[in-house]
Design an enzyme around this catalytic site. Structure first.
Site, short mmCIF file in Angstrom:
data_model
loop_
_atom_site.label_atom_id
_atom_site.label_comp_id
_atom_site.label_asym_id
_atom_site.label_seq_id
_atom_site.Cartn_x
_atom_site.Cartn_y
_atom_site.Cartn_z
N GLY A 11 0.85 -1.25 -0.11
CA GLY A 11 0.14 0.10 -0.06
C GLY A 11 0.77 1.33 -0.12
O GLY A 11 0.43 2.19 0.37
N ASN A 104 -5.56 3.28 -12.78
CA ASN A 104 -4.71 2.19 -12.50
C ASN A 104 -3.08 2.81 -12.71
O ASN A 104 -2.83 3.47 -13.52
CB ASN A 104 -4.66 1.15 -13.21
CG ASN A 104 -3.87 -0.22 -12.94
OD1 ASN A 104 -3.78 -0.41 -11.59
ND2 ASN A 104 -3.22 -0.72 -13.80
N HIS A 106 0.69 1.28 -13.41
CA HIS A 106 1.22 0.07 -13.85
C HIS A 106 2.63 0.44 -13.94
O HIS A 106 3.21 1.41 -14.29
CB HIS A 106 0.76 -0.38 -15.29
CG HIS A 106 1.59 -1.63 -15.67
ND1 HIS A 106 1.06 -2.92 -15.24
CD2 HIS A 106 2.51 -2.10 -16.42
CE1 HIS A 106 1.75 -3.75 -15.63
NE2 HIS A 106 2.67 -3.33 -16.51
N ASP A 147 -4.67 -3.63 -18.78
CA ASP A 147 -3.54 -2.62 -19.01
C ASP A 147 -3.65 -1.94 -20.29
O ASP A 147 -3.02 -1.47 -20.92
CB ASP A 147 -2.07 -3.07 -18.61
CG ASP A 147 -1.90 -3.37 -17.34
OD1 ASP A 147 -2.36 -3.07 -16.34
OD2 ASP A 147 -1.10 -4.46 -17.17
N GLU A 176 6.23 6.25 -9.30
CA GLU A 176 4.79 5.93 -8.92
C GLU A 176 4.40 6.73 -7.71
O GLU A 176 3.35 7.41 -7.86
CB GLU A 176 4.51 4.34 -8.34
CG GLU A 176 4.88 3.54 -9.78
CD GLU A 176 4.60 2.08 -9.24
OE1 GLU A 176 3.73 1.90 -8.07
OE2 GLU A 176 5.17 0.90 -9.55
#
Length: 202
Positions: A11, A104, A106, A147, A176
């Site tokens: 997380g 999302n 990735h 994706d 990220e």
């Protein structure tokens, strides 16, 4: 804006959104966290930050998993959904209901090293084995594929000759933690416009 976050593991991407909201960088609130894995550290992060959480264990529920997931999402009724390291591919019912409202992250430069089987360290092993010189991460809207949705943001990092899957993973994770909060910020401000496969920042 009320966000639902889904996470399967540690997380840290989830934490980056929490921190972005707390600092005032992201104008939104996290309505709830859903995890598909019992014992996921993301659940502790939710508890530590007084965020309601639901664990819907995929391994235990098996055939009824998607029914329970859809029910939980409907009850929360969020304005948007953020997949922050959520391994499960969402069912079409959720994807269709929240078209262009599910984000999302990735850990590669889509369309490379993505799709079925490309998650976690598997992505970075493939990057090293293929010998690419650059990798990175991608934030995209979710569609019915794996994706394959319209790309919102991408950021690049160099792969050095002495890199390992683990060192590449560390590099990409740092990207990220910067890129996902920025994408969520843009989404919460209504600044993402989808035109076909393109996402325009307005």
């Amino acid at each position: 804006m009320r966000l639902l976050v889904m996470a399967s593991g540690n997380g840290t991407d989830f934490q980056s959104i929490i921190d972005g909201i707390k600092s005032g960088y992201i104008n939104a609130e996290i309505a709830a966290l859903i995890s598909d894995k019992e014992g996921a550290y993301a659940l502790k992060r939710a508890a530590d930050n007084n965020i309601p959480s639901i664990c819907i264990p995929k391994k235990k529920l098996k055939g009824s998993f998607y029914k329970e997931l859809t029910k939980a999402v409907d009850e929360i009724n969020p304005d948007g959904i953020v997949l922050a390291g959520f391994i499960t591919i969402l069912n079409e019912e959720i994807v269709n209901k929240y078209q262009n409202k599910i984000i999302n992250i990735h850990p590669s430069l889509i369309p490379s090293f993505c799709g079925k089987g490309y998650y976690g360290i598997n992505v970075h092993k493939a990057v090293i084995e293929y010998g690419v010189k650059y990798t990175g991460c991608t934030v995209h809207f979710v569609d019915a594929g794996a994706d394959t949705g319209p790309i919102i943001l991408q950021e690049v990092v160099k792969v050095e000759d002495n890199d390992t899957p683990e060192t590449v993973a560390d590099k990409v994770l740092k990207l990220e933690h910067r890129l996902l909060p920025y994408a969520v910020k843009l989404f919460a401000e209504g600044r993402l416009k989808v035109e076909g496969r393109k996402v325009i920042i307005i």
